[in-house]
Design a protein around this motif. Structure first.
Motif, short mmCIF file in Angstrom:
data_model
loop_
_atom_site.label_atom_id
_atom_site.label_comp_id
_atom_site.label_asym_id
_atom_site.label_seq_id
_atom_site.Cartn_x
_atom_site.Cartn_y
_atom_site.Cartn_z
N GLY A 270 0.83 -1.19 0.00
CA GLY A 270 0.00 0.00 0.00
C GLY A 270 0.86 1.24 0.00
O GLY A 270 2.08 1.19 -0.20
N HIS A 271 0.22 2.38 0.23
CA HIS A 271 0.92 3.67 0.29
C HIS A 271 0.37 4.47 1.45
O HIS A 271 -0.81 4.36 1.79
CB HIS A 271 0.68 4.48 -0.99
N ALA A 272 1.22 5.30 2.04
CA ALA A 272 0.80 6.24 3.07
C ALA A 272 0.86 7.65 2.48
O ALA A 272 1.87 8.02 1.87
CB ALA A 272 1.71 6.15 4.30
N PRO A 273 -0.22 8.44 2.62
CA PRO A 273 -0.19 9.83 2.12
C PRO A 273 0.92 10.62 2.81
O PRO A 273 1.18 10.44 4.00
CB PRO A 273 -1.57 10.38 2.51
N MET A 274 1.57 11.49 2.05
CA MET A 274 2.69 12.27 2.56
C MET A 274 2.29 13.72 2.83
O MET A 274 1.48 14.29 2.10
CB MET A 274 3.83 12.26 1.54
N HIS A 275 2.88 14.29 3.89
CA HIS A 275 2.70 15.71 4.15
C HIS A 275 3.27 16.53 3.00
O HIS A 275 4.18 16.10 2.29
CB HIS A 275 3.40 16.12 5.45
N VAL A 276 2.77 17.75 2.85
CA VAL A 276 3.24 18.64 1.79
C VAL A 276 4.48 19.41 2.24
O VAL A 276 5.38 19.66 1.45
CB VAL A 276 2.12 19.63 1.37
N ASP A 277 4.51 19.77 3.51
CA ASP A 277 5.60 20.58 4.05
C ASP A 277 6.90 19.78 4.18
O ASP A 277 6.93 18.74 4.83
CB ASP A 277 5.20 21.14 5.41
N THR A 278 7.96 20.28 3.58
CA THR A 278 9.24 19.57 3.56
C THR A 278 9.79 19.30 4.95
O THR A 278 10.19 18.18 5.27
CB THR A 278 10.30 20.36 2.75
N LYS A 279 9.82 20.33 5.78
CA LYS A 279 10.39 20.19 7.12
C LYS A 279 9.61 19.20 7.97
O LYS A 279 10.18 18.49 8.80
CB LYS A 279 10.43 21.55 7.81
N LYS A 280 8.32 19.15 7.75
CA LYS A 280 7.47 18.24 8.52
C LYS A 280 7.57 16.81 8.00
O LYS A 280 7.62 15.85 8.78
CB LYS A 280 6.01 18.71 8.46
N ALA A 281 7.64 16.66 6.69
CA ALA A 281 7.53 15.33 6.08
C ALA A 281 8.83 14.54 6.09
O ALA A 281 8.83 13.32 6.31
CB ALA A 281 7.02 15.46 4.65
N LEU A 282 9.95 15.22 5.85
CA LEU A 282 11.20 14.51 5.58
C LEU A 282 12.09 14.40 6.81
O LEU A 282 12.41 15.40 7.46
CB LEU A 282 11.96 15.22 4.45
N ILE A 283 12.51 13.18 7.09
CA ILE A 283 13.44 12.90 8.19
C ILE A 283 14.83 12.75 7.57
O ILE A 283 15.17 11.71 7.00
CB ILE A 283 13.04 11.61 8.94
N ASP A 284 15.63 13.80 7.65
CA ASP A 284 16.94 13.82 7.02
C ASP A 284 17.96 13.20 7.96
O ASP A 284 18.37 13.79 8.96
CB ASP A 284 17.34 15.26 6.67
N THR A 438 11.98 11.78 -3.03
CA THR A 438 10.93 12.01 -2.03
C THR A 438 9.59 12.23 -2.72
O THR A 438 9.53 12.42 -3.94
CB THR A 438 11.28 13.22 -1.14
N HIS A 439 8.51 12.23 -1.94
CA HIS A 439 7.16 12.21 -2.51
C HIS A 439 6.23 13.17 -1.78
O HIS A 439 5.14 12.81 -1.36
CB HIS A 439 6.60 10.79 -2.47
N LEU A 440 6.66 14.42 -1.64
CA LEU A 440 5.87 15.42 -0.92
C LEU A 440 4.50 15.61 -1.55
O LEU A 440 4.38 15.78 -2.77
CB LEU A 440 6.62 16.76 -0.90
N GLY A 441 3.46 15.58 -0.72
CA GLY A 441 2.11 15.78 -1.20
C GLY A 441 1.53 14.59 -1.95
O GLY A 441 0.36 14.61 -2.35
N GLY A 442 2.34 13.55 -2.15
CA GLY A 442 1.86 12.35 -2.83
C GLY A 442 1.72 11.21 -1.84
O GLY A 442 1.04 11.34 -0.83
N ALA A 443 2.39 10.10 -2.12
CA ALA A 443 2.32 8.95 -1.22
C ALA A 443 3.61 8.16 -1.33
O ALA A 443 4.32 8.22 -2.34
CB ALA A 443 1.13 8.06 -1.58
N ALA A 444 3.91 7.41 -0.27
CA ALA A 444 5.15 6.61 -0.23
C ALA A 444 4.89 5.32 0.52
O ALA A 444 3.88 5.17 1.22
CB ALA A 444 6.27 7.41 0.42
#
Length: 483
Positions: A270-284, A438-444
């Motif tokens: 499946g896929h999980a919807p991703m947040h749009v905001d870069t700082k919120k969504a991505l764990i660098d 990365t998949h901001l605003g999409g799904a991963a």
């Protein structure tokens, strides 16, 4: 052989909710027909990480990664000190080396990395004298030597002499531009076939009355759409359904298609919807461990490198090369990020789990002490809530947010040598390292969470079912209804 041929249509990233909506709204008549006539399982448990090469390896071998040894789309071979990438994204694979990534996907995946101690459905059937087919699957290992040829324009991007190589594959084998069943079949994709190509290959086998006992087909197109359009995109399902309708229309009626064959349709993850905001969504991970020497994609492992990151979208491996660094030191840093819900590593024969979301620690290992809902036995100590486990009155363990978590985590943590940590992100988030797509605003996908781990399956043409609703149990099921 008097049994009906089995046709397995694996629709990459097909999920239960959008499938049900597509069926209910008339956008998927062929899938609606199979669902009405057959058995519908909405929550079949995938493999882990929820990435296609690992999932298909589990499906074809009936084992998790501790046995088949394909731990993800991106991992680090500690014995050869190299990152193994099967094609995660253009920028990342370009920096790692396109020729190496292509060679990994087309050859090494099946002939070097997939463990020789396990066998695939194709190999087991061939040993019984039963033919099988693989259409569009990068995990394809069989018993028949097949000559594959790279298109001339791409020969410089491979290690193959004159662009040709011998693959151990099923008797009937199709893989995009490299190997075709139908002469002059065309695909818009080089590395694999699109949904129309796959359907043309299958229709050719049916028209020529050459269907083997088992045919494994993968439709990959839906995955890319969902990554950028989100989980509820229905257009991709409708397009694939139209191709299945064309396949059914080769018969005098759709009922005849069902009378003559067993049809299995499934998703792989499946896929999980991703947040749009870069700082919120991505764990660098580079920022998390900015005090350490981190390996770089563009060069071989350096003697001063301390950590290697291999990201599989919503899960990642953190390899610890420097023996002076303790695992607990790294774990404490990871626990400060409340977007990471599972942190797991090995301590001798035990698996240890902690979290950036919940307090406490969980230890477990294989033992006969308690049984889970899939008949597997464990010894478990600590906070069950870390993996959302429930101990029932009868002493059995059941799963919720992380289906079959004990076995799937055990699988990846015993899939390879070396010291490493497995991290899993909460829905809405994914990991990032150097040039990771990365998949901001999409799904991963990639994680242990049920959003990516539970997939649908339709079984039509037989009353038989898998022992347990898990992809790892499909090999036994398929062998039972084929041989």
């Amino acid at each position: 052989m008097n049994k009906k041929p089995v046709i397995l249509l694996n629709i990459d990233s097909l999920m239960s909710k959008p499938l049900e909506v597509a069926v209910q709204t008339g956008r998927a008549p062929a899938l609606a027909f199979l669902k009405e006539k057959g058995i519908y399982l909405s929550d079949v448990v995938s493999s882990f990480p929820t990435m296609s090469v690992t999932i298909d390896s589990s499906l074809l071998t009936g084992t998790y990664a501790d046995e088949h040894h394909i731990p993800g789309l991106n991992w680090f071979d500690t014995t050869k000190k190299e990152v193994v990438n099967y094609g995660t994204g253009f920028r990342e694979t370009w920096r790692l080396g396109t020729r190496r990534s292509i060679h990994n996907m087309l050859y090494r995946l099946n002939h070097e990395h997939l463990s020789p101690n396990v066998s695939t459905i194709h190999e087991d059937l061939a040993n019984q004298g039963i033919p099988s087919a693989s259409i569009n699957s990068f995990v394809y290992r069989g018993n028949t030597a097949q000559k594959l040829k790279v298109p001339k324009l791409l020969t410089t991007l491979t290690y193959f002499q004159d662009g040709e190589w011998i693959a151990e594959a099923p008797q009937t084998f199709s893989l995009g531009a490299f190997s075709r069943i139908k002469p002059w079949n065309f695909t818009a994709k080089i590395a694999a076939g699109n949904y129309k190509y796959v359907s043309r290959e299958l229709r050719h086998l049916i028209r020529k009355d050459k269907l083997p006992a088992f045919t494994f087909c993968i439709y990959q197109d839906l995955d890319l759409r969902i990554h950028y359009k989100g989980p509820m995109d229905l257009k991709g399902i409708s397009r694939i359904d139209k191709q299945i309708q064309k396949i059914f229309n080769l018969y005098s009626s759709w009922d005849e298609a069902l009378e003559r064959n067993i049809w299995l349709v499934m998703g792989d993850n499946g896929h999980a919807p991703m947040h749009v905001d870069t700082k919120k969504a991505l764990i660098d991970l580079r920022k998390t461990f900015n005090k350490y020497q981190i390996s770089k994609l563009e060069r071989p492992i350096h003697r001063k490198d301390q950590l290697v990151f291999c990201v599989n979208q919503r899960m990642a491996y953190i390899y610890v090369l420097d023996q002076r660094i303790t695992m607990t030191t790294l774990v404490e840093r990871l626990k400060k990020d409340n977007r990471i819900d599972v942190i797991a590593w090995k301590e001798e024969e035990w698996i240890r789990v902690e979290s950036g979301v919940k307090p406490g620690s969980l230890h477990y290992r294989r033992s006969e002490e308690m049984k889970d809902e899939f008949g597997q036995t464990w010894k478990v100590r600590g906070e069950l809530e870390l993996l959302d486990l429930k101990l029932n009155k009868d002493g059995t363990l059941t799963y919720n947010d992380f289906p079959d978590a004990l076995a799937r985590l055990y699988g990846v943590l015993n899939s390879q040598s070396g010291r490493f940590i497995v991290v899993n992100s909460k829905p809405g988030h994914e990991f990032k390292s150097q040039l990771t797509p990365t998949h901001l605003g999409g799904a991963a996908h990639g994680s242990l969470h049920k959003q990516e781990s539970n997939v649908p399956m339709i079984i039509a043409g037989t009353a038989e079912k898998p022992i347990y609703p898990r992809i790892v149990d499909l090999k036994e099921f398929i062998m039972r209804i084929v041989s």
